[in-house]
Design an enzyme around this catalytic site. Structure first.
Site, PDB file in Angstrom:
ATOM      1  N   HIS A 140      13.126  51.363   8.839  1.00 43.73           N
ATOM      2  CA  HIS A 140      13.894  50.488   7.968  1.00 43.73           C
ATOM      3  C   HIS A 140      13.343  49.066   8.040  1.00 43.73           C
ATOM      4  O   HIS A 140      12.732  48.666   9.042  1.00 43.73           O
ATOM      5  CB  HIS A 140      15.379  50.504   8.346  1.00 43.73           C
ATOM      6  CG  HIS A 140      16.105  51.719   7.849  1.00 43.73           C
ATOM      7  ND1 HIS A 140      17.345  52.096   8.330  1.00 43.73           N
ATOM      8  CD2 HIS A 140      15.777  52.637   6.904  1.00 43.73           C
ATOM      9  CE1 HIS A 140      17.750  53.191   7.696  1.00 43.73           C
ATOM     10  NE2 HIS A 140      16.822  53.542   6.835  1.00 43.73           N
ATOM     11  N   ASP A 180      14.408  46.073   8.626  1.00 39.76           N
ATOM     12  CA  ASP A 180      14.687  45.146   9.721  1.00 39.76           C
ATOM     13  C   ASP A 180      14.040  45.561  11.037  1.00 39.76           C
ATOM     14  O   ASP A 180      14.144  44.846  12.038  1.00 39.76           O
ATOM     15  CB  ASP A 180      16.197  44.973   9.910  1.00 39.76           C
ATOM     16  CG  ASP A 180      16.936  46.284  10.119  1.00 39.76           C
ATOM     17  OD1 ASP A 180      16.465  47.322   9.632  1.00 39.76           O
ATOM     18  OD2 ASP A 180      17.998  46.272  10.775  1.00 39.76           O
TER      19      ASP A 180
END
Length: 333
Positions: A59, A61
């Site tokens: 993902h 982040d």
């Protein structure tokens, strides 16, 4: 050997974990996830020296800081190994090719991406002289979670559920062998360089000479050596902690010295945590307590909480597991 670590990033921002594994003979560096601006917390030379980049999942982040990391490491002489769940090689292949490469073809720069599947590891190799264009399939080897095994440490992974596999990592130093000084004195033997040979005998060695006397090596080791657990650190982030996950994690983490675990939400927001496949502070503290962890470090907090609520989040976790804290550079919240 000792494990030193630093949690990277600020509260409410992207976070990562940097670990130094020092055996006394060699120093290995591990970077767990690579969020935006995380490597800015480290000296450039430390980033260049990373041996293993361990993604929980891909993902944004957790991979948003890959570009500066890649800039520091893309042509280093020693290969870089990246670990991650299935699909990691495909995603990183796009990142490796996301630049114009017009450098001479004799430069170094080897990247190995090892995908962690339920029963095997699948390795792909990428080369800078080829502009990282080819994913060389180096095949699979059987594995049930054990990624690395050396004479000094092991690295394991466990896939958890974040609507996609999210890998938890566990780095353990092998048990330490120490000399019992009282038994050494009782035998009338002096300390000296021979103790290193006692701890690390050569293959096939059966006797040991000390001050002109030969001793049976196995007997001497059984008499003088004591064993104690080595250092250990676990990295857990982005997963839903249900009963199934607890049943798997508690024995796996049993006795871990340091547990670095996400606390995306306060327990008052349990419904949000469950919906988004994240943990609350109470869940993380309960996991630490049930697994017999030494310390719990909470990180990867939602940016919905200001400093006051972060303090409440911490204190709520401490009421369950007193050994809970934030990363040192965060202060108390």
């Amino acid at each position: 050997m000792s494990l030193r670590f630093q949690v990277l990033g600020a509260p409410g921002r992207d976070n990562a974990l940097f670990v130094w594994a020092d055996s006394g003979h060699a120093l290995r560096r591990f970077l767990f996830d690579c969020g935006q601006d995380c490597t800015a917390d480290l000296p450039y030379a430390e980033v260049q020296a990373v041996d293993h980049l361990c993604f929980s999942h891909l993902h944004m982040d957790h991979v948003g800081g890959f570009d500066p990391f890649f800039r520091a490491t893309f042509e280093r002489p020693e290969p870089v190994t990246a670990w991650g769940p299935p699909g990691t090689a495909r995603i990183l292949h796009h990142r490796l090719q996301g630049y114009l490469w017009n450098i001479p073809g004799d430069h170094g720069g080897t990247w190995r991406v090892r995908e962690v599947h339920p029963r095997h590891l699948h390795t792909y190799r990428f080369e800078l002289p080829e502009a990282f264009a080819v994913a060389h399939d180096e095949g699979t080897v059987p594995s049930h979670g054990l990624l690395l095994e050396t004479e000094h440490f092991t690295l394991e992974a466990m896939a958890l559920d974040h609507r996609t596999p999210s890998l938890a990592y566990l780095l353990r130093e092998r048990p330490r062998q120490n000399i019992d000084p009282q038994k050494l004195e009782a035998l009338g033997l002096p300390p000296g360089a021979w103790l290193k040979q006692l701890k690390e005998p050569a293959p096939g060695e059966h006797s040991l000479e000390v001050e002109g006397h030969a001793y049976d090596l196995a007997t001497l080791r059984a008499t003088l050596l004591t064993e104690s657990p080595g250092d250990s650190i676990a990295y857990l982030t982005d997963f839903r902690l249900d009963e199934t996950a607890l049943e798997r994690l508690i024995p796996w983490l049993r006795g871990v010295q340091t547990l670095v675990c996400e606390s995306q939400y306060r327990h008052a927001d349990l419904e949000l945590a469950h919906k988004n496949y994240h943990l609350t502070n109470v869940q993380a503290a309960t996991l630490a307590k049930e697994s017999g962890a030494g310390d719990l470090i909470l990180f990867h907090l939602s940016d919905r909480y200001g400093s006051r609520e972060r303090n409440l989040l911490l204190h709520e976790a401490q009421s369950i597991f007193p050994g809970t804290r934030f990363p040192e550079h965060w202060g108390d919240g």
